[in-house]
Design a protein around this motif. Structure first.
Motif, PDB file in Angstrom:
ATOM      1  N   TYR A 120      31.150  93.072 -45.810  1.00 57.08           N
ATOM      2  CA  TYR A 120      30.410  91.942 -46.362  1.00 57.08           C
ATOM      3  C   TYR A 120      30.330  92.073 -47.879  1.00 57.08           C
ATOM      4  N   GLY A 121      30.117  90.946 -48.520  1.00 60.15           N
ATOM      5  CA  GLY A 121      30.002  90.929 -49.969  1.00 60.15           C
ATOM      6  C   GLY A 121      28.587  91.269 -50.405  1.00 60.15           C
ATOM      7  N   ARG A 144      31.482  80.442 -54.190  1.00 60.24           N
ATOM      8  CA  ARG A 144      32.629  81.084 -54.846  1.00 60.24           C
ATOM      9  C   ARG A 144      33.052  82.344 -54.088  1.00 60.24           C
ATOM     10  N   ALA A 145      32.065  83.096 -53.599  1.00 53.40           N
ATOM     11  CA  ALA A 145      32.388  84.311 -52.849  1.00 53.40           C
ATOM     12  C   ALA A 145      33.179  83.978 -51.592  1.00 53.40           C
ATOM     13  N   VAL A 146      32.800  82.912 -50.909  1.00 55.07           N
ATOM     14  CA  VAL A 146      33.523  82.496 -49.706  1.00 55.07           C
ATOM     15  C   VAL A 146      34.928  82.029 -50.073  1.00 55.07           C
ATOM     16  N   ARG A 181      22.880  78.912 -47.205  1.00 57.36           N
ATOM     17  CA  ARG A 181      23.446  78.555 -45.903  1.00 57.36           C
ATOM     18  C   ARG A 181      24.190  77.229 -45.974  1.00 57.36           C
ATOM     19  N   GLU A 182      23.613  76.260 -46.632  1.00 59.77           N
ATOM     20  CA  GLU A 182      24.277  74.959 -46.769  1.00 59.77           C
ATOM     21  C   GLU A 182      25.582  75.087 -47.548  1.00 59.77           C
ATOM     22  N   ALA A 183      25.603  75.993 -48.526  1.00 59.29           N
ATOM     23  CA  ALA A 183      26.789  76.141 -49.371  1.00 59.29           C
ATOM     24  C   ALA A 183      27.950  76.805 -48.640  1.00 59.29           C
ATOM     25  N   VAL A 184      27.649  77.738 -47.731  1.00 63.94           N
ATOM     26  CA  VAL A 184      28.723  78.502 -47.084  1.00 63.94           C
ATOM     27  C   VAL A 184      29.057  77.988 -45.695  1.00 63.94           C
TER      28      VAL A 184
END
Length: 219
Positions: A120-121, A144-146, A181-184
């Motif tokens: 995991y990041g 961005r991480a995803v 959560r909404e972003a990923v």
């Protein structure tokens, strides 16, 4: 083969220091171990220097003997710092044994259990800080991480809170997790780390509120 020296390396790593050791032998084979335990890094370096005097001249392949000899040869056997120091020396000795035998250490422990290891990041949010930046920036960093390939992310959404939270602080924390959560999306594992700052009632309350975000775990 005999142990001839143990070198310690104190490495700066952002908000903490890492402690690595290198066990040297008379045959030129060396092994690396780690003894990081914040905030006692310099204490650990001193402790390993003390242990060095007691293991020089010993056989690094006699790992069980070395551990038992040093562990039982002292009064404070359950001390955390002592166990970390001994563990670092043990890790380095396993490294030496693997090199001598020409096999990775996992072969010495019974062979591999899996071919891949999920990860995991962490610190994907290093340019943001709760309290000085918005929850929206956390969400942007997570996205961005995803995009960079991470399928699991862990972070501390609690800002500089310690021990207890005001209603406003709790609201900001929940909003941060919600936005991330909404972003990923639903297919990325999210984990939050409280760093041991809450008592049991507060931790249970937060865990219950986090349920709607489908966290993988709360640490």
């Amino acid at each position: 083969m005999k142990i001839t020296d143990i070198k310690t390396y104190l490495v700066e790593a952002h908000r903490r220091n890492w402690v690595f050791i290198e066990v040297e032998t008379d045959e030129g084979v060396t092994g690396v171990g780690e003894a990081t335990i914040e905030p006692f890094e310099r204490t650990m370096v001193t402790l390993i220097e003390d242990y060095k005097r007691t293991v020089i001249g010993k056989d690094p392949s006699a790992i069980e003997y070395l551990w038992e000899d040093r562990y039982r040869g002292q009064f404070l056997r359950s001390d955390l710092l002592v166990n970390v120091a001994l563990s670092a020396i043990e890790i380095a000795c396993w490294d030496i044994k693997g090199k001598v035998l020409g096999v990775p250490c996992y072969e010495l422990f019974g062979g591999p259990c899996r071919e891949t290891v999920p990860f995991y990041g962490n610190y994907w949010f290093m340019k943001t800080r709760m309290g000085s930046t918005s929850v929206g920036e956390y969400a942007e960093s997570a996205a961005r991480a995803v995009e960079n390939g991470f399928r699991a992310l862990k972070w501390s959404p609690f800002g500089y809170v310690a021990h207890s939270m005001t209603p406003e602080q709790e609201h900001v924390t929940m909003e941060c997790v919600r936005r991330v959560r909404e972003a990923v999306g639903p297919d990325v594992h999210l984990m939050v780390d409280a760093h041991g700052r809450f008592d049991l009632p507060q931790a249970k309350r937060l865990a219950q509120r986090f349920e709607e975000f489908d966290l993988y775990f709360m640490e």
